[in-house]
Design an enzyme around this catalytic site. Structure first.
Site, PDB file in Angstrom:
ATOM      1  N   GLY A   1     -15.255   3.476   3.938  1.00 50.15           N
ATOM      2  CA  GLY A   1     -13.909   3.890   3.567  1.00 50.15           C
ATOM      3  C   GLY A   1     -13.352   3.299   2.295  1.00 50.15           C
ATOM      4  O   GLY A   1     -12.176   3.526   1.994  1.00 50.15           O
ATOM      5  N   GLN A   2     -14.158   2.534   1.533  1.00 48.78           N
ATOM      6  CA  GLN A   2     -13.618   2.041   0.267  1.00 48.78           C
ATOM      7  C   GLN A   2     -13.406   3.221  -0.681  1.00 48.78           C
ATOM      8  O   GLN A   2     -14.324   4.028  -0.898  1.00 48.78           O
ATOM      9  CB  GLN A   2     -14.555   1.009  -0.381  1.00 48.78           C
ATOM     10  CG  GLN A   2     -13.933   0.365  -1.627  1.00 48.78           C
ATOM     11  CD  GLN A   2     -14.802  -0.727  -2.260  1.00 48.78           C
ATOM     12  OE1 GLN A   2     -15.941  -0.960  -1.822  1.00 48.78           O
ATOM     13  NE2 GLN A   2     -14.275  -1.374  -3.277  1.00 48.78           N
ATOM     14  N   ASP A  46       0.852  -1.189   0.000  1.00 52.28           N
ATOM     15  CA  ASP A  46       0.000   0.000   0.000  1.00 52.28           C
ATOM     16  C   ASP A  46       0.887   1.239   0.000  1.00 52.28           C
ATOM     17  O   ASP A  46       1.881   1.317   0.725  1.00 52.28           O
ATOM     18  CB  ASP A  46      -0.910  -0.015   1.236  1.00 52.28           C
ATOM     19  CG  ASP A  46      -2.055   0.972   1.115  1.00 52.28           C
ATOM     20  OD1 ASP A  46      -3.214   0.523   1.058  1.00 52.28           O
ATOM     21  OD2 ASP A  46      -1.793   2.196   1.082  1.00 52.28           O
ATOM     22  N   HIS A  80      -9.925  -5.518  -3.163  1.00 50.84           N
ATOM     23  CA  HIS A  80      -8.576  -5.615  -2.587  1.00 50.84           C
ATOM     24  C   HIS A  80      -8.682  -6.007  -1.126  1.00 50.84           C
ATOM     25  O   HIS A  80      -9.469  -5.452  -0.374  1.00 50.84           O
ATOM     26  CB  HIS A  80      -7.786  -4.318  -2.759  1.00 50.84           C
ATOM     27  CG  HIS A  80      -8.496  -3.086  -2.278  1.00 50.84           C
ATOM     28  ND1 HIS A  80      -9.499  -2.479  -2.997  1.00 50.84           N
ATOM     29  CD2 HIS A  80      -8.343  -2.353  -1.150  1.00 50.84           C
ATOM     30  CE1 HIS A  80      -9.936  -1.417  -2.332  1.00 50.84           C
ATOM     31  NE2 HIS A  80      -9.258  -1.322  -1.195  1.00 50.84           N
ATOM     32  N   LEU A  81      -7.851  -6.972  -0.774  1.00 42.51           N
ATOM     33  CA  LEU A  81      -7.764  -7.446   0.606  1.00 42.51           C
ATOM     34  C   LEU A  81      -6.568  -6.757   1.247  1.00 42.51           C
ATOM     35  O   LEU A  81      -5.423  -6.936   0.804  1.00 42.51           O
ATOM     36  CB  LEU A  81      -7.585  -8.969   0.592  1.00 42.51           C
ATOM     37  CG  LEU A  81      -7.480  -9.680   1.938  1.00 42.51           C
ATOM     38  CD1 LEU A  81      -8.710  -9.445   2.793  1.00 42.51           C
ATOM     39  CD2 LEU A  81      -7.279 -11.184   1.704  1.00 42.51           C
ATOM     40  N   HIS A  82      -6.849  -5.943   2.275  1.00 37.72           N
ATOM     41  CA  HIS A  82      -5.754  -5.318   3.024  1.00 37.72           C
ATOM     42  C   HIS A  82      -5.153  -6.376   3.955  1.00 37.72           C
ATOM     43  O   HIS A  82      -5.890  -7.002   4.740  1.00 37.72           O
ATOM     44  CB  HIS A  82      -6.281  -4.188   3.916  1.00 37.72           C
ATOM     45  CG  HIS A  82      -6.827  -2.988   3.203  1.00 37.72           C
ATOM     46  ND1 HIS A  82      -6.097  -1.842   3.008  1.00 37.72           N
ATOM     47  CD2 HIS A  82      -8.054  -2.749   2.675  1.00 37.72           C
ATOM     48  CE1 HIS A  82      -6.846  -0.935   2.396  1.00 37.72           C
ATOM     49  NE2 HIS A  82      -8.035  -1.457   2.177  1.00 37.72           N
ATOM     50  N   ASN A  98     -12.749  -3.405   2.721  1.00 35.33           N
ATOM     51  CA  ASN A  98     -13.724  -2.330   2.862  1.00 35.33           C
ATOM     52  C   ASN A  98     -14.685  -2.447   1.686  1.00 35.33           C
ATOM     53  O   ASN A  98     -14.257  -2.537   0.533  1.00 35.33           O
ATOM     54  CB  ASN A  98     -13.031  -0.960   2.837  1.00 35.33           C
ATOM     55  CG  ASN A  98     -12.183  -0.725   4.065  1.00 35.33           C
ATOM     56  OD1 ASN A  98     -12.561  -1.128   5.160  1.00 35.33           O
ATOM     57  ND2 ASN A  98     -11.038  -0.097   3.893  1.00 35.33           N
TER      58      ASN A  98
HETATM   59  P1  AMP Z   1      -9.710   1.302   0.367  1.00 37.86           P
HETATM   60  O1  AMP Z   1      -9.776   2.642   1.058  1.00 37.86           O
HETATM   61  O2  AMP Z   1     -10.127   0.147   1.216  1.00 37.86           O
HETATM   62  O3  AMP Z   1     -10.442   1.344  -0.965  1.00 37.86           O
HETATM   63  O4  AMP Z   1      -8.183   1.042   0.074  1.00 37.86           O
HETATM   64  C1  AMP Z   1      -7.510   1.610  -1.010  1.00 37.86           C
HETATM   65  C2  AMP Z   1      -6.051   1.584  -0.674  1.00 37.86           C
HETATM   66  O5  AMP Z   1      -5.309   1.809  -1.849  1.00 37.86           O
HETATM   67  C3  AMP Z   1      -5.623   2.674   0.333  1.00 37.86           C
HETATM   68  O6  AMP Z   1      -5.089   2.055   1.506  1.00 37.86           O
HETATM   69  C4  AMP Z   1      -4.581   3.473  -0.440  1.00 37.86           C
HETATM   70  O7  AMP Z   1      -3.523   3.910   0.382  1.00 37.86           O
HETATM   71  C5  AMP Z   1      -4.132   2.483  -1.486  1.00 37.86           C
HETATM   72  N1  AMP Z   1      -3.574   3.040  -2.699  1.00 37.86           N
HETATM   73  C6  AMP Z   1      -4.044   4.089  -3.412  1.00 37.86           C
HETATM   74  N2  AMP Z   1      -3.264   4.293  -4.493  1.00 37.86           N
HETATM   75  C7  AMP Z   1      -2.298   3.343  -4.469  1.00 37.86           C
HETATM   76  C8  AMP Z   1      -1.189   3.023  -5.311  1.00 37.86           C
HETATM   77  N3  AMP Z   1      -0.921   3.708  -6.427  1.00 37.86           N
HETATM   78  N4  AMP Z   1      -0.397   1.975  -4.970  1.00 37.86           N
HETATM   79  C9  AMP Z   1      -0.646   1.275  -3.844  1.00 37.86           C
HETATM   80  N5  AMP Z   1      -1.678   1.525  -3.011  1.00 37.86           N
HETATM   81  C10 AMP Z   1      -2.489   2.541  -3.319  1.00 37.86           C
END
Ligand code: AMP
Length: 116
Positions: A95-96, A34, A102-104, A89
């Site tokens: 917060g998505q 991330d 995507h799995l954090h 999310n």
């Molecule tokens: P969400 O908020 O659950 O949709 O998670 C999206 C995630 O993508 C966030 O934790 C961001 O920090 C991450 N993110 C956004 N742009 C990038 C990128 N270019 N490379 C890696 N992670 C990213």
């Protein structure tokens, strides 16, 4: 595989059009760090196929969806984590911000429960 969405950030990372800090890759899944990590380890595990959230991916490709978890476990093992949190999310309300499943995978520090 679903067609990539030309406006999707993670489709562009999967395609190599935008650089990602890749830690693991399979035929169906990409795992990359991330860009705004919330813990010492914060990796996003994404299906290469574009679907907007976890439920949509699970419905369209159950085997590919299951692979997100096996890759997450491998990432956690590679990072030497004693435990990790795996979170989807789903929806802007929680917060998505990127509407490609995507799995954090988060670990490397103490994590509070319940989450904020
Ligand atoms: P969400 O908020 O659950 O949709 O998670 C999206 C995630 O993508 C966030 O934790 C961001 O920090 C991450 N993110 C956004 N742009 C990038 C990128 N270019 N490379 C890696 N992670 C990213």
């Amino acid at each position: 595989m679903s067609a990539a969405d030309p406006d999707c950030l993670f489709c562009k990372i999967v395609a190599g059009e935008i650089p990602g800090d890749t830690v693991r890759e399979t035929d169906r899944v990409l795992a990359f760090r991330d860009v705004n990590p919330q813990a010492p380890t914060h990796v996003l595990v994404v299906p290469k196929a574009h679907h907007e959230n976890a439920a949509a991916s699970a419905a369209a490709d159950p085997d590919g969806f299951a692979e997100l978890f096996t890759v997450a476990a491998a990432v956690a093992r590679d990072e030497g984590l004693p435990g990790h949190r795996a979170v989807f999310n789903t929806g802007a309300a929680v917060g998505q911000t990127v509407f490609h499943t995507h799995l954090h995978v988060i670990g490397g520090r103490d994590l509070a429960w319940p989450p904020g």
